[in-house]
Design an enzyme around this catalytic site. Structure first.
Site, short mmCIF file in Angstrom:
data_model
loop_
_atom_site.label_atom_id
_atom_site.label_comp_id
_atom_site.label_asym_id
_atom_site.label_seq_id
_atom_site.Cartn_x
_atom_site.Cartn_y
_atom_site.Cartn_z
N GLU A 16 -0.59 -2.24 5.13
CA GLU A 16 0.33 -2.11 6.44
C GLU A 16 0.07 -0.82 6.98
O GLU A 16 0.18 -0.94 8.38
CB GLU A 16 1.75 -2.33 5.82
CG GLU A 16 2.69 -2.55 6.79
CD GLU A 16 3.13 -1.32 7.47
OE1 GLU A 16 3.22 -1.15 8.78
OE2 GLU A 16 3.13 0.02 6.89
N GLU A 17 -0.16 0.19 6.38
CA GLU A 17 -0.07 1.61 6.74
C GLU A 17 -1.43 1.92 7.60
O GLU A 17 -1.48 2.88 8.00
CB GLU A 17 -0.12 2.61 5.90
CG GLU A 17 1.15 2.56 4.85
CD GLU A 17 2.49 3.05 5.36
OE1 GLU A 17 2.24 3.34 6.84
OE2 GLU A 17 3.43 3.02 4.99
N HIS A 47 8.94 14.08 -0.65
CA HIS A 47 10.34 13.88 -1.63
C HIS A 47 11.00 12.59 -1.46
O HIS A 47 11.88 12.55 -1.90
CB HIS A 47 11.14 15.06 -1.26
CG HIS A 47 10.53 16.49 -1.40
ND1 HIS A 47 10.80 16.96 -2.83
CD2 HIS A 47 9.91 17.43 -0.80
CE1 HIS A 47 9.94 18.07 -2.78
NE2 HIS A 47 9.73 18.53 -1.61
N ASP A 63 0.88 -1.30 0.00
CA ASP A 63 -0.09 0.07 -0.02
C ASP A 63 0.98 1.34 0.00
O ASP A 63 1.87 1.27 0.31
CB ASP A 63 -1.01 -0.09 1.16
CG ASP A 63 -0.13 -0.17 2.65
OD1 ASP A 63 0.64 -0.90 2.59
OD2 ASP A 63 -0.91 0.30 3.68
NI NI Z 1 6.47 0.99 5.11
#
Ligand code: NI
Length: 399
Positions: free
Chosen positions: A142-143, A371, A84
């Site tokens: 995962e986030e 960035h 993700d």
């Molecule tokens: Ni990560």
């Protein structure tokens, strides 16, 4: 006669240009947690083209690719990549910049996926060299809690057969490409979200004695909660309690009815984690009541702390040193960030390590920044090392 290590390095160099293409494709079309439909279709299509067995649709968009070695035996090793991206608007001026506005692979999961695909390509060509099965896990979300790992495990990916070990890697912008980092034992923190509401009684700020001021009560509670960290937590167990949000929507002359606070708790011990949850509740409710207010405390349980298996990780360090040279393998410090790889490592021996992605001697933007980018030379090290670690686990006498 070439060693297996040399063969891995040779295949790795041959596939490097195509892995860069794959990584740039993924980077241009990042998707948020749980919505990795295009990413999943792309991985599945690639595996099909390569003739690799796979199970799709695990926990939504998750995929498990299955490789079978030609030596008799039924051992199993698992390898994991997360898929993700993050809600960040990419600010890099590169040709492969994100084409999905407001979404970006700012945590390098595009590298994790392309690297694991590279590992699969390498292992496919070396199927004469190992016994058993290698499960390659492409994991969604995962986030975002509750995370894809726990849901893929509920779907049985660590059963039939149960892997001897699981390896996962994460990009590391503070390490140059070509290097990797390991940390045996405790590595990353557990993470819980804390939500507190102080309910007072609002009114005119000039007549405070007729109100119950949730702002001053909340302020005292925030300060008092730090005492749980400085005085009540065992100094040998790292603990962080940070509040990034305090909203009391009054005005210069208005005391509001309520104040809201949101924070994060990070630590490295499950017993202490549950104990400090109840102590947070105790401090908030007693202090609120002491000043005549009431309160609500909600603690959203996130990922557990990540424990790398000691002996698996020590062996991985030795194998990585043999493969990359001692100078390219570093020991990592504890991190207070979290990872849902921790769930796999609670169930079977796990080793989660870091892949250097920086260009030597250049300062690199951090993870989760608009960035963030990587030096794509990291795709020479990532796929090859993971293939080597898997092969050494299944066939320790390999050279
Ligand atoms: Ni990560």
């Amino acid at each position: 006669m070439k060693t297996i290590a040399d063969q891995i390095k040779e295949i790795s160099e041959n596939i490097h240009p195509s892995l860069i293409q794959i990584r740039r494709q993924l980077h241009q079309y990042p998707e948020l947690s749980g919505e990795e439909f295009g990413t999943s279709a792309f991985i599945s299509h690639t595996l099909n083209e390569w003739g690799i067995d796979q199970r799709t649709g695990i926990a939504g968009t998750g995929i498990m690719a299955i490789l079978r070695g030609k030596i008799p035996g039924n051992a199993c090793v698992a390898l994991r990549a997360d898929m993700d991206a993050l809600p960040i608007d990419e600010q890099n001026e590169v040709e492969y910049c994100s084409k999905n506005p407001g979404i970006m692979h700012a945590c390098g999961h595009d590298v994790h996926v392309s690297s694991l695909l590279g590992t699969i390509k390498i292992l496919q060509q070396l199927s004469d060299e190992y016994p058993g099965i290698i499960k390659c896990i492409f994991q969604p979300s995962e986030e975002k809690y509750p995370g894809g790992a726990i849901r893929m495990m509920e779907d049985g990916i660590l059963q039939n057969p149960e892997p001897l070990a699981i390896f996962g890697q994460h990009v590391c912008p503070s390490l140059p490409y070509g290097k990797v980092g390991f940390k045996p034992g405790k590595y990353m923190a557990s993470t819980d979200e804390i939500y507190i509401t102080i309910k007072g009684r609002g009114g005119h700020a000039a007549i405070p004695h007729q109100n119950i001021d949730p702002v001053i009560i909340g302020a005292q509670i925030l300060v008092a909660l730090q005492q749980l960290v400085s005085r009540e937590s065992d100094p040998t167990i790292p603990t962080v309690l940070s509040f990034g949000k305090f909203v009391a929507n009054g005005r210069t002359n208005i005391i509001p009815d309520e104040a809201h606070m949101e924070g994060t708790l990070r630590t490295f011990d499950e017993m202490w984690r549950h104990e400090i949850h109840s102590r947070i509740g105790r401090v908030v409710s007693n202090m609120a009541h002491a000043f005549g207010a009431t309160c609500e405390v909600f603690i959203d349980h996130g990922y557990p702390y990540l424990q790398n298996d000691e002996s698996l990780t020590q062996a991985a360090i030795k194998n990585a040193q043999e493969f990359l040279g001692n100078e390219n393998v570093v020991e990592l410090d504890l991190r207070m960030t979290a990872e849902d790889f921790a769930y796999y490592a609670q169930k079977i021996p796990g080793c989660f390590y870091r892949l250097g992605v920086a260009t030597t001697n250049l300062p690199f933007p951090p993870l989760h920044s608009a960035h963030f980018d990587v030096d794509e030379n990291c795709l020479l090290t990532g796929p090859a090392l993971m293939a080597w670690l898997a092969l050494k686990k299944l066939n320790p006498s390999l050279k």
